[in-house]
Design a protein around this motif. Structure first.
Motif, mmCIF file in Angstrom:
data_model
loop_
_atom_site.group_PDB
_atom_site.id
_atom_site.type_symbol
_atom_site.label_atom_id
_atom_site.label_comp_id
_atom_site.label_asym_id
_atom_site.label_seq_id
_atom_site.Cartn_x
_atom_site.Cartn_y
_atom_site.Cartn_z
ATOM 1 N N MET A 96 44.340 -27.496 61.971
ATOM 2 C CA MET A 96 43.006 -26.949 61.934
ATOM 3 C C MET A 96 41.999 -28.084 62.132
ATOM 4 N N SER A 97 41.073 -27.898 63.065
ATOM 5 C CA SER A 97 40.090 -28.936 63.336
ATOM 6 C C SER A 97 39.031 -28.960 62.237
ATOM 7 N N LYS A 98 38.267 -30.028 62.210
ATOM 8 C CA LYS A 98 37.211 -30.143 61.209
ATOM 9 C C LYS A 98 36.185 -29.029 61.388
ATOM 10 N N TYR A 99 35.919 -28.672 62.653
ATOM 11 C CA TYR A 99 34.972 -27.579 62.916
ATOM 12 C C TYR A 99 35.494 -26.278 62.322
ATOM 13 N N ASP A 100 36.765 -25.986 62.547
ATOM 14 C CA ASP A 100 37.355 -24.757 62.016
ATOM 15 C C ASP A 100 37.311 -24.729 60.490
ATOM 16 N N GLU A 101 37.526 -25.884 59.861
ATOM 17 C CA GLU A 101 37.441 -25.970 58.399
ATOM 18 C C GLU A 101 36.032 -25.644 57.925
ATOM 19 N N LEU A 115 33.775 -23.950 59.539
ATOM 20 C CA LEU A 115 33.489 -22.554 59.843
ATOM 21 C C LEU A 115 34.069 -21.648 58.760
ATOM 22 N N ALA A 116 35.261 -21.983 58.269
ATOM 23 C CA ALA A 116 35.870 -21.218 57.178
ATOM 24 C C ALA A 116 35.038 -21.353 55.895
ATOM 25 N N ILE A 117 34.530 -22.535 55.633
ATOM 26 C CA ILE A 117 33.675 -22.747 54.468
ATOM 27 C C ILE A 117 32.385 -21.954 54.630
ATOM 28 N N PHE A 118 31.840 -21.935 55.857
ATOM 29 C CA PHE A 118 30.625 -21.161 56.125
ATOM 30 C C PHE A 118 30.861 -19.677 55.847
#
Length: 81
Positions: A1-6, A8-11
């Motif tokens: 999982m990329s940092k962006y995806d992480e 986005l999940a937090i968002f």
């Protein structure tokens, strides 16, 4: 999982009411990359709106506008096909 995806999940978790902190820089960088490749979605529009509201910077508002237009254009293209 990329940092962006992480991020986005937090968002998404934050939208659901959880007390989470989103790293705006990583989220913004990921949105710029997705915009460059043309792979933006409705969730990206929401994330860009969050960034624009949080920072209030002109560049963040411009990014939101570009992502929103790209998403609308993609939706129009799908409808005509």
């Amino acid at each position: 999982m990329s940092k962006y995806d992480e991020q986005l999940a937090i968002f998404e978790a934050k939208k659901a009411g959880e007390n989470k902190t989103v790293n705006i820089r990583i989220l913004e960088r990921g949105l710029r990359e997705k915009l460059a490749t043309g792979e933006v979605s409705e969730l990206d529009v929401q994330a860009a709106a969050h960034i624009a509201k949080s920072t209030g910077s002109v560049s963040a508002r411009a990014l939101y506008s570009k992502i929103k237009r790209a998403t609308e254009h993609a939706n129009e293209t799908k409808q005509t096909e």
